[in-house]
Design an enzyme around this catalytic site. Structure first.
Site, PDB file in Angstrom:
ATOM      1  CG  HIS A 120       4.029  -2.429   0.770  1.00 20.81           C
ATOM      2  ND1 HIS A 120       5.162  -2.418  -0.025  1.00 20.81           N
ATOM      3  CD2 HIS A 120       3.188  -1.509   0.230  1.00 20.81           C
ATOM      4  CE1 HIS A 120       5.006  -1.531  -0.995  1.00 20.81           C
ATOM      5  NE2 HIS A 120       3.830  -0.952  -0.850  1.00 20.81           N
ATOM      6  CD  GLU A 178      -0.955   1.512  -7.832  1.00 25.18           C
ATOM      7  OE1 GLU A 178      -0.997   1.617  -6.599  1.00 25.18           O
ATOM      8  OE2 GLU A 178       0.049   1.784  -8.500  1.00 25.18           O
ATOM      9  NE  ARG A 183      -1.438  -2.046  -1.887  1.00 26.55           N
ATOM     10  CZ  ARG A 183      -0.540  -1.108  -2.001  1.00 26.55           C
ATOM     11  NH1 ARG A 183       0.085  -0.673  -0.934  1.00 26.55           N
ATOM     12  NH2 ARG A 183      -0.256  -0.595  -3.160  1.00 26.55           N
ATOM     13  CG  ASP A 218      16.621   3.131  12.805  1.00 27.41           C
ATOM     14  OD1 ASP A 218      16.581   2.026  13.358  1.00 27.41           O
ATOM     15  OD2 ASP A 218      17.176   3.338  11.706  1.00 27.41           O
ATOM     16  NE  ARG A 230       0.608   3.063   2.032  1.00 24.45           N
ATOM     17  CZ  ARG A 230       0.918   2.692   0.786  1.00 24.45           C
ATOM     18  NH1 ARG A 230       0.417   3.331  -0.261  1.00 24.45           N
ATOM     19  NH2 ARG A 230       1.725   1.673   0.571  1.00 24.45           N
ATOM     20  CG  HIS A 233       2.276  -4.904  -2.125  1.00 25.61           C
ATOM     21  ND1 HIS A 233       2.012  -5.764  -3.170  1.00 25.61           N
ATOM     22  CD2 HIS A 233       2.156  -3.660  -2.640  1.00 25.61           C
ATOM     23  CE1 HIS A 233       1.741  -5.051  -4.256  1.00 25.61           C
ATOM     24  NE2 HIS A 233       1.820  -3.768  -3.961  1.00 25.61           N
ATOM     25  N   GLY A 277       3.308   4.308  -8.063  1.00 25.63           N
ATOM     26  CA  GLY A 277       3.221   5.728  -8.340  1.00 25.63           C
ATOM     27  C   GLY A 277       2.694   6.545  -7.196  1.00 25.63           C
ATOM     28  CD  GLN A 281       7.876  -2.315  -8.222  1.00 19.61           C
ATOM     29  OE1 GLN A 281       6.820  -2.788  -8.621  1.00 19.61           O
ATOM     30  NE2 GLN A 281       8.922  -3.065  -7.945  1.00 19.61           N
TER      31      GLN A 281
HETATM   32  C1  SIN Z   1       2.688  -0.754  -5.732  1.00 23.35           C
HETATM   33  O1  SIN Z   1       3.257  -0.316  -6.727  1.00 23.35           O
HETATM   34  O2  SIN Z   1       1.923  -1.694  -5.741  1.00 23.35           O
HETATM   35  C2  SIN Z   1       2.968  -0.100  -4.420  1.00 23.35           C
HETATM   36  C3  SIN Z   1       2.318   1.208  -4.358  1.00 23.35           C
HETATM   37  C4  SIN Z   1       1.952   1.534  -2.951  1.00 23.35           C
HETATM   38  O3  SIN Z   1       2.382   0.877  -2.023  1.00 23.35           O
HETATM   39  O4  SIN Z   1       1.158   2.441  -2.767  1.00 23.35           O
END
Ligand code: SIN
Length: 524
Positions: A330, A109, A269, A204, A365, A225, A45, A43
């Site tokens: 996530h 973010e 996160r 896999d 990440r 997440h 970006g 989502q």
């Molecule tokens: C998010 O839109 O929060 C996910 C983006 C990401 O995982 O880098």
């Protein structure tokens, strides 16, 4: 001209196939439809430095900081430096990023020092990228597409990967020969009870690589997440929503992240996910809520159309009331160990995207670096196979692992004779409870015992996926038990601090065959 097999059809697989097909014949294998992948659900970006008030150096710093001391700095430099050129390539391939006032629109973010997250279709960035790349791949002359085709195992001769065993849509096993196999099959969110990943994310490629004898690295690091909708059919609520000003509230309607980190709701996160998990345990498991009511209904509908629709489909009006959220698995930072060109420890096999571990994300990440990673490293891998001159220091014909301290563990990839057939839901619950947001020695040891008492069985795609998940659960639990510290996404309640002993220590995993046939589902 060589024949190259690419496994997986997210951004990494599509880019690898498209670029490699400029000089080689490519077979692109995907176990569902071409457009079904983790990518299409992304989502927020894709992060890249495209603006004069930002700098590559700051993107590098942010990525290293989020990675909690474990990033491979060379990989981070490649990612952030080559990212902007690859974004321009994506635009050339037909991706239409959102624009504002005549320039690219950008969001903020968590843990980014600047707003640099490009988006498309509001919160449909992954879908927009996937759609453009699928169109390009379908129009490419040298690419044969095999949908609904499951990659079972790698074929090896003299320690070189020479092809792939597949399960064709008609249920027949076949062997496809190749000069090179590129794994781009994504992560393994289905290891956990709660995940933002679609059902195809069963790891896999990582399992197949391990069975073939490839090295894995950093597998103890799974990112959770912070905000997925806490309702059946978990749905990601992008971090970009908090970037636009939404805040987390506890059951009493109070903000709680301000007390936990100076960046509050936009802390890294792992910090936010743990903050929510703690708050949920203090309120008897009740989810926390995300309050976006300071934004207008019109803004939410246009900036986040997918989330808006997902809320509406569940009877939620997020413009007027906070929505329930919970953390969910996530992204896997670990995977098949590669160098900066996608080369793995097995000759003839390459890995790019989430299936791979370049070390670029370290222990955690940075938001919106994953689409960028797939794009940049898949492109480099294709360049290598095209013979496009890599920088002089990269000329070595073989995999050159990062030169860091490491410890090697072995994991049993076969099943014990007395084991019982594993139930996938039970496996996912076990992983959520024992190897999820928080871990400790007792829980991990009990999980390890339970995993040893299970075995995989059957030969349908679903059963083969479950066999892969069982192997990967063993891998993750083994590595998590060995890392006696907390770092990034790996939080040990019995070792809550980072330790110098483990700083920059890479845990590598090798398969040790127990007693059964090496190939998944063989003999069934
Ligand atoms: C998010 O839109 O929060 C996910 C983006 C990401 O995982 O880098």
């Amino acid at each position: 001209m060589k024949h190259v097999i690419v496994v997986g059809s997210g951004i990494a697989g599509l880019i690898a196939a498209l670029e490699t097909s400029r000089a080689h014949s490519v077979t692109l294998i995907t176990k569902a439809k071409l457009a079904d992948s983790n990518t299409r659900w992304a989502q927020g970006g894709i992060a890249a430095v495209m603006f004069a008030d930002d700098s590559v150096e700051e993107h590098i710093e942010d990525t290293l900081r989020a990675g909690a001391g474990l990033c491979n700095a060379d990989a981070v430099e490649v990612l952030c430096t080559e990212g902007p050129a690859r974004i321009r390539d994506l635009i050339r391939l037909g991706v239409q990023f959102d624009a504002q006032n005549g320039e690219l629109a950008r969001g903020l973010e968590a843990a980014h020092s600047h707003p640099r997250v490009l988006h498309a279709g509001g919160d449909a960035t992954g879908l927009s990228i996937e759609t453009a790349l699928v169109r390009a791949v379908r129009g490419a002359a040298n690419i044969r597409i095999l949908e609904h085709t499951f990659a079972c195992d790698l074929e090896l001769q003299n320690e070189r990967v020479t092809g792939l065993e597949i399960l064709a849509p008609d249920g027949q096993r076949q062997t496809l020969a190749a000069d090179a196999v590129i794994l781009a099959s994504g992560g393994a969110g289905q290891l956990y009870l709660h995940t933002t990943n679609p059902s195809v994310a069963t790891g896999d490629g990582v399992a197949m690589a391990l069975r073939a004898g490839a090295q894995l690295a950093d597998v103890e690091f799974y990112q959770f997440h912070p905000t997925a909708l806490a309702l059946p059919g978990t749905f990601l609520i992008s971090e970009a929503v908090r970037g636009e000003g939404a805040v987390l509230l506890d059951a009493d309607g109070g903000r709680f992240m301000q007390a936990l980190h100076p960046d509050a709701d936009l802390a890294p996160r792992d910090v936010v996910a743990r903050g929510i998990a703690l708050r949920m345990s203090l309120q008897q498991g009740q989810p926390v809520s995300l309050d976006a009511t300071a934004m207008s209904a019109e803004f939410l509908r246009t900036r986040f159309p997918s989330i808006d629709a997902a809320c509406a489909a569940r009877g939620l009006d997020w413009a007027t009331r906070p929505i329930p959220v919970t953390p969910a698995a996530h992204y896997w930072m670990g995977g098949v160990r590669t160098d900066l060109w996608g080369r793995t420890s097995l000759a003839g096999m390459y890995a790019v995207g989430e299936v791979a571990c370049t070390g670029v994300h370290g222990a955690n990440r940075l938001a919106s670096n994953s689409l960028l990673e797939s794009l940049v490293f898949a492109w480099r891998c294709a360049d290598l196979l095209l013979g496009i001159e890599p920088a002089a220091e990269q000329r070595a014909a073989v995999f050159t692992p990062s030169n860091w301290p490491e410890t090697t563990l072995e994991v049993e990839s076969g099943d014990a004779p007395a084991a019982t057939i594993v139930d996938r839901l039970a496996l996912r619950k076990l992983m959520w409870e024992a190897a999820g947001i928080e871990r400790d020695a007792t829980g991990l040891a009990a999980a390890s015992d339970q995993l040893a008492r299970w075995k995989a069985g059957g030969s349908t795609v679903e059963e083969l996926e479950t066999a892969n998940l069982l192997l990967l659960a063993r891998v993750l639990v083994t590595a998590a038990a060995a890392r006696l510290e907390s770092r990034g996404a790996h939080y040990r309640t019995d070792f809550p601090e980072p330790s110098d002993e483990f700083r920059q220590l890479r845990v590598c995993l090798l398969a040790c065959l127990l007693n059964t046939a090496q190939k998944v589902g063989a003999g069934c």
